[in-house]
Design a protein around this motif. Structure first.
Motif, short mmCIF file in Angstrom:
data_model
loop_
_atom_site.label_atom_id
_atom_site.label_comp_id
_atom_site.label_asym_id
_atom_site.label_seq_id
_atom_site.Cartn_x
_atom_site.Cartn_y
_atom_site.Cartn_z
N ALA A 1 47.36 24.96 35.75
CA ALA A 1 46.14 24.46 35.11
C ALA A 1 44.91 25.32 35.45
CB ALA A 1 45.89 23.01 35.54
N GLY A 2 45.14 26.43 36.18
CA GLY A 2 44.04 27.36 36.45
C GLY A 2 43.46 27.32 37.85
N PHE A 3 43.96 26.45 38.71
CA PHE A 3 43.44 26.38 40.08
C PHE A 3 44.06 27.48 40.94
CE2 PHE A 3 42.60 22.23 38.40
CZ PHE A 3 41.41 21.85 38.99
N LYS A 4 43.29 27.92 41.93
CA LYS A 4 43.76 28.90 42.90
C LYS A 4 43.52 28.36 44.30
CE LYS A 4 42.80 33.01 40.08
NZ LYS A 4 43.36 32.47 38.94
N LYS A 5 44.42 28.73 45.22
CA LYS A 5 44.25 28.30 46.61
C LYS A 5 42.99 28.93 47.18
CE LYS A 5 49.12 27.57 47.61
NZ LYS A 5 50.25 27.97 48.45
N LEU A 6 42.26 28.13 47.98
CA LEU A 6 41.02 28.60 48.56
C LEU A 6 41.13 28.67 50.08
CD1 LEU A 6 38.09 29.40 47.93
CD2 LEU A 6 37.48 26.99 48.10
N THR A 7 41.55 27.59 50.71
CA THR A 7 41.73 27.55 52.16
C THR A 7 43.00 26.78 52.47
OG1 THR A 7 40.53 25.49 52.52
CG2 THR A 7 39.23 27.51 52.59
N THR A 8 43.45 26.90 53.68
CA THR A 8 44.57 26.10 54.18
C THR A 8 44.10 25.41 55.46
OG1 THR A 8 46.21 27.61 53.27
CG2 THR A 8 46.94 26.16 55.03
#
Length: 158
Positions: free
Chosen positions: A144-151
């Motif tokens: 849906a277009g989201f990308k990982k930013l932090t963990t």
């Protein structure tokens, strides 16, 4: 199970939806337990659903199929950190589709309607949280277009 997408309607949640939404929340909590050993046993309510429905900065949507609620999610306007480029952002939460209706594009319809609500507020930054080990959810959000930013990481040292 095949479904007729013409019988799908997405609408704002009402107080009469609260019992069904409370059940969805517990199913969601149970699904998340394997990913989070810090969750307490028994019923957990991450948030007050009725408060979310009444909140002017939140839009709670439900998915109806033949007049039965089969899914839900919310979008909320939140304040950004002072060091971020944007002042506010849209936050998505309580994303749920009943198991027998998964994999049919319903969550994508719900996501799109929530994104539209956020855009109508003049906001284009959208965030959500998902357990990293919940691979199917991560893939769906990436699609849906989201990308990982932090963990977020944790450690029990006791």
């Amino acid at each position: 199970m095949s479904i007729n997408m013409k019988n799908i309607a997405i609408r704002s949640a009402k107080n009469s939806d609260l019992p069904k939404l409370a059940k969805f929340l517990q199913v969601l909590v149970d699904a998340e337990r394997p990913f989070d050993p810090t969750l307490k046993t028994g019923e957990i309510f991450y948030y007050d659903i009725q408060e979310l429905i009444l909140d002017q900065k939140t839009e709670v949507l439900v998915v109806d199929y033949n007049s039965e609620v089969i899914g839900c999610g919310y979008a909320q306007i939140r304040e950004a950190n002072e060091y971020e480029q944007h002042e506010v952002f849209g936050y998505l939460g309580f994303m749920f589709v009943d198991e027998e209706f998964r994999g049919k594009g319903i969550s994508n319809l719900l996501l799109n309607d929530l994104k539209k609500w956020i855009l109508n507020q003049g906001i284009n930054e959208v965030r959500l949280q998902v357990y990293d080990e919940n691979e199917s959810a991560v893939r769906a959000y990436e699609k849906a277009g989201f990308k990982k930013l932090t963990t977020m990481m944790r450690c029990n040292i006791g």
